[in-house]
Write a protein that holds these residues in place. Structure first.
Motif, PDB file in Angstrom:
ATOM      1  N   UNK A  11      14.475-108.983  20.204  1.00  0.00           N
ATOM      2  CA  UNK A  11      13.332-108.774  19.310  1.00  0.00           C
ATOM      3  C   UNK A  11      12.380-107.697  19.834  1.00  0.00           C
ATOM      4  N   UNK A  12      12.797-106.988  20.871  1.00  0.00           N
ATOM      5  CA  UNK A  12      12.050-105.863  21.427  1.00  0.00           C
ATOM      6  C   UNK A  12      10.615-106.260  21.814  1.00  0.00           C
ATOM      7  N   UNK A  13      10.538-107.377  22.533  1.00  0.00           N
ATOM      8  CA  UNK A  13       9.252-107.846  23.034  1.00  0.00           C
ATOM      9  C   UNK A  13       9.083-107.366  24.472  1.00  0.00           C
ATOM     10  N   UNK A  14       8.122-106.489  24.746  1.00  0.00           N
ATOM     11  CA  UNK A  14       7.949-106.013  26.127  1.00  0.00           C
ATOM     12  C   UNK A  14       7.215-107.045  26.987  1.00  0.00           C
ATOM     13  N   UNK A  15       7.615-107.145  28.233  1.00  0.00           N
ATOM     14  CA  UNK A  15       6.930-107.975  29.219  1.00  0.00           C
ATOM     15  C   UNK A  15       6.310-107.031  30.246  1.00  0.00           C
ATOM     16  N   UNK A  16       4.980-107.082  30.364  1.00  0.00           N
ATOM     17  CA  UNK A  16       4.262-106.157  31.238  1.00  0.00           C
ATOM     18  C   UNK A  16       3.818-106.881  32.507  1.00  0.00           C
ATOM     19  N   UNK A  17       4.472-106.603  33.638  1.00  0.00           N
ATOM     20  CA  UNK A  17       4.044-107.248  34.889  1.00  0.00           C
ATOM     21  C   UNK A  17       2.753-106.651  35.405  1.00  0.00           C
ATOM     22  N   UNK A  18       2.049-107.423  36.248  1.00  0.00           N
ATOM     23  CA  UNK A  18       0.780-107.002  36.860  1.00  0.00           C
ATOM     24  C   UNK A  18      -0.205-106.532  35.787  1.00  0.00           C
ATOM     25  N   UNK A  19      -0.250-107.277  34.679  1.00  0.00           N
ATOM     26  CA  UNK A  19      -1.121-106.946  33.549  1.00  0.00           C
ATOM     27  C   UNK A  19      -1.769-108.227  33.051  1.00  0.00           C
ATOM     28  N   UNK A  20      -3.011-108.126  32.589  1.00  0.00           N
ATOM     29  CA  UNK A  20      -3.710-109.311  32.112  1.00  0.00           C
ATOM     30  C   UNK A  20      -4.547-108.973  30.883  1.00  0.00           C
ATOM     31  N   UNK A  21      -4.802-110.021  30.089  1.00  0.00           N
ATOM     32  CA  UNK A  21      -5.771-109.923  28.999  1.00  0.00           C
ATOM     33  C   UNK A  21      -7.153-110.108  29.621  1.00  0.00           C
ATOM     34  N   UNK A  22      -8.007-109.101  29.506  1.00  0.00           N
ATOM     35  CA  UNK A  22      -9.319-109.163  30.157  1.00  0.00           C
ATOM     36  C   UNK A  22     -10.458-109.293  29.147  1.00  0.00           C
ATOM     37  N   UNK A  23     -10.136-109.347  27.865  1.00  0.00           N
ATOM     38  CA  UNK A  23     -11.176-109.528  26.863  1.00  0.00           C
ATOM     39  C   UNK A  23     -10.574-109.687  25.488  1.00  0.00           C
ATOM     40  N   UNK A  24     -11.309-110.330  24.605  1.00  0.00           N
ATOM     41  CA  UNK A  24     -10.901-110.487  23.211  1.00  0.00           C
ATOM     42  C   UNK A  24     -12.103-110.185  22.331  1.00  0.00           C
ATOM     43  N   UNK A  25     -11.842-109.675  21.134  1.00  0.00           N
ATOM     44  CA  UNK A  25     -12.921-109.278  20.233  1.00  0.00           C
ATOM     45  C   UNK A  25     -12.623-109.800  18.840  1.00  0.00           C
ATOM     46  N   UNK A  26     -13.674-109.962  18.060  1.00  0.00           N
ATOM     47  CA  UNK A  26     -13.535-110.416  16.690  1.00  0.00           C
ATOM     48  C   UNK A  26     -14.818-111.031  16.195  1.00  0.00           C
ATOM     49  N   UNK A  27     -14.784-111.551  14.968  1.00  0.00           N
ATOM     50  CA  UNK A  27     -15.941-112.207  14.389  1.00  0.00           C
ATOM     51  C   UNK A  27     -15.641-113.651  14.079  1.00  0.00           C
ATOM     52  N   UNK A  28     -15.222-113.915  12.821  1.00  0.00           N
ATOM     53  CA  UNK A  28     -14.816-115.270  12.458  1.00  0.00           C
ATOM     54  C   UNK A  28     -13.506-115.657  13.123  1.00  0.00           C
ATOM     55  N   UNK A  29     -12.759-114.656  13.607  1.00  0.00           N
ATOM     56  CA  UNK A  29     -11.459-114.891  14.237  1.00  0.00           C
ATOM     57  C   UNK A  29     -11.167-113.713  15.152  1.00  0.00           C
ATOM     58  N   UNK A  30     -10.328-113.925  16.135  1.00  0.00           N
ATOM     59  CA  UNK A  30      -9.947-112.844  17.031  1.00  0.00           C
ATOM     60  C   UNK A  30      -9.217-111.754  16.237  1.00  0.00           C
ATOM     61  N   UNK A  31      -9.573-110.517  16.509  1.00  0.00           N
ATOM     62  CA  UNK A  31      -8.931-109.389  15.834  1.00  0.00           C
ATOM     63  C   UNK A  31      -8.268-108.421  16.818  1.00  0.00           C
ATOM     64  N   UNK A  32      -8.653-108.494  18.098  1.00  0.00           N
ATOM     65  CA  UNK A  32      -8.034-107.606  19.077  1.00  0.00           C
ATOM     66  C   UNK A  32      -8.241-108.151  20.479  1.00  0.00           C
ATOM     67  N   UNK A  33      -7.425-107.655  21.394  1.00  0.00           N
ATOM     68  CA  UNK A  33      -7.585-107.983  22.806  1.00  0.00           C
ATOM     69  C   UNK A  33      -7.601-106.700  23.614  1.00  0.00           C
ATOM     70  N   UNK A  34      -8.191-106.798  24.805  1.00  0.00           N
ATOM     71  CA  UNK A  34      -8.148-105.697  25.759  1.00  0.00           C
ATOM     72  C   UNK A  34      -7.280-106.118  26.937  1.00  0.00           C
ATOM     73  N   UNK A  35      -6.292-105.308  27.255  1.00  0.00           N
ATOM     74  CA  UNK A  35      -5.423-105.603  28.388  1.00  0.00           C
ATOM     75  C   UNK A  35      -5.576-104.504  29.421  1.00  0.00           C
ATOM     76  N   UNK A  36      -5.297-104.827  30.676  1.00  0.00           N
ATOM     77  CA  UNK A  36      -5.422-103.846  31.755  1.00  0.00           C
ATOM     78  C   UNK A  36      -4.419-104.157  32.847  1.00  0.00           C
ATOM     79  N   UNK A  37      -3.952-103.139  33.515  1.00  0.00           N
ATOM     80  CA  UNK A  37      -3.114-103.322  34.703  1.00  0.00           C
ATOM     81  C   UNK A  37      -3.988-103.843  35.837  1.00  0.00           C
TER      82      UNK A  37
END
Length: 472
Positions: A228-254
């Protein structure tokens, strides 16, 4: 039935099912109590019986042959009148009662009506499992941000995907089956952020060599994700999420080697759901009031100490599964069998497994425990994860306590563990009683010690009406 029972088992997941089935095979009378509406726990969670033909979930499960065999053994025990199965019973306390254990529960089979129930047996086995360990980050309290376990529970329990475009993050192999399950149901899993470095497994070759089934399982997930072409990114984390009534995006960083976000690597990804998992925390609520000896686990949790027969340091009290350390269903099943064998021996009954099979079960426990330890060391919580937090990031969602308030309690108030932070800020005093925020507050306040949850005399919410029923 419970008045004449030989053994009480709390928790009908893999460990509790195996323990009850083994004890029944040895001729004991057993009471098996669980808050769910069916046996199997979270690992063998299924849709309701009437809905199973319409909601295929076979691909989400492992060890279904074991599950069916244990289910058949429990059904036979009920037919023979030696198993008292109490489903939809929420246990809120367990205490010594003369020469027996008294388990206080609330019967919620006819919800919203609740009925107080007291069950007694001379021996008690606690197999209450674990819950998702969470680390906060800015935006983690937005609707649509779930635990990894919550995402899987929706899939297994109802075939429901929490979103159509999902990012998963955290650490540990549990990320893979959830990603594979979502992808197989048409969900766009944009990426899987693994905070650890997979090469860390090379430091523990023995654990890998002795557990080839784990390789096969991981290879199966990898194949699904590749298809299903799902990438797995090592040494990476979700460091923030954004949205209003519901989450609309995340910020990821190495991440750097200590877990700090690497400058210049942050990127934003649009999503409608997020899954986060940083391992698990053992459910010790029923065990702590007994004063059981605890021991440190490699994953940073305190767990109940048991001997090679799953006996705790309290006479007549046994534990199996994740309460003894998070290690997965095969380990929990083996420990459940060992615990039941100890109950049989301590009751003067004949053993069930036999010497050869008992030796194999003990070897399986040792092998699985070694793998669990290697997994914890290869997938640690990043040391500098708190650098992701802004001072206004909510840490305790129930009481709306921020990271800044926790830091101030430690720096200015002298707090050095989550209990003292609780006294100064109310973090952990809310509806969940610290189950969501406890490990995180502990990490912020006392990074060098294992996390021991606060002792609670009431383990789960209970109404005053149910308590009043006890007077009857």
């Amino acid at each position: 039935m419970s008045e004449s029972a030989d053994l009480m088992v709390v928790g009908a997941g893999p460990a509790g099912m195996a323990a009850a089935a083994t004890a029944l095979a040895g001729g004991l009378r057993v009471v098996l109590v669980d808050s769910g509406t069916a046996v199997g726990g979270q690992f063998w969670r299924h849709p309701p019986e009437h809905a199973r033909p319409a909601i295929p979930t076979e691909d989400l499960h492992h060890g279904l042959r074991e599950y069916r065999a244990l289910s058949d053994a429990l059904s036979a025990g009920r037919t023979a009148g030696r198993l008292d199965l109490r489903l939809a019973h929420h246990v809120w306390s367990a205490v010594r009662d003369d020469d027996a254990f008294a388990v206080h529960a609330v019967d919620r089979r006819e919800a919203p009506r609740e009925t107080a129930v007291v069950l007694r047996a001379p021996r008690l086995l606690v197999a209450t499992g674990a819950y998702d360990r969470q680390l906060p980050f800015p935006g983690w309290d937005l609707p649509g941000v779930l635990t990894i376990g919550g995402l899987q529970a929706l899939l297994k329990g109802g075939g429901v995907a929490a979103g159509s475009r999902v990012v998963l993050g955290g650490t540990g192999p549990f990320l893979l089956p959830v990603a594979a399950g979502l992808a197989a149901r048409g969900v766009e899993v944009v990426t899987v952020c693994e905070a650890a470095n997979p090469l860390a497994w090379l430091r523990y070759p023995g654990a890998l060599v002795r557990n080839p089934a784990k390789w096969a399982e991981g290879a199966g997930y990898a194949a699904v994700l590749a298809r299903h072409r799902v990438p797995v990114r090592p040494r990476t984390a979700i460091v923030g999420a954004e949205g209003g009534d519901r989450v609309t995006s995340v910020r990821i960083a190495s991440l750097t080697s200590d877990g700090s976000p690497r400058p210049g690597t942050e990127r934003r990804i649009e999503v409608d759901a997020v899954g986060i998992g940083w391992g698990f925390a053992p459910q010790l609520d029923l065990l702590l009031p007994f004063g059981c000896e605890l021991t440190d686990s490699a994953d940073g949790n305190a767990v109940v100490a048991v001997d090679d027969g799953q006996r705790t340091t309290v006479t007549g009290l046994y534990a199996a599964g994740e309460a003894c350390g998070v290690g997965g269903a095969p380990l929990a099943v083996a420990e459940g069998r060992l615990a039941a064998e100890s109950v049989l021996a301590d009751s003067g009954a004949a053993p069930v497994l036999g010497r050869t099979r008992l030796a194999r079960v003990r070897a399986a426990v040792a092998r699985q425990r070694a793998f669990a330890r290697a997994m914890s060391l290869a997938h640690p919580v990043p040391a500098a994860w708190s650098s992701w937090l802004t001072d206004d990031t909510v840490v305790c969602r129930c009481e709306e306590v921020t990271a800044g308030a926790v830091r101030a309690a430690c720096a200015d108030g002298g707090a050095h563990d989550h209990r003292q932070v609780k006294q100064l800020t109310r973090a952990g005093m809310g509806w969940c009683q610290g189950r969501m925020c406890g490990p995180a507050v502990h990490c912020l306040a006392a990074q060098e010690r294992a996390y021991v949850p606060a002792e609670r005399l009431v383990a789960t919410p209970v109404t005053l009406g149910a308590l009043a029923d006890l007077d009857d």
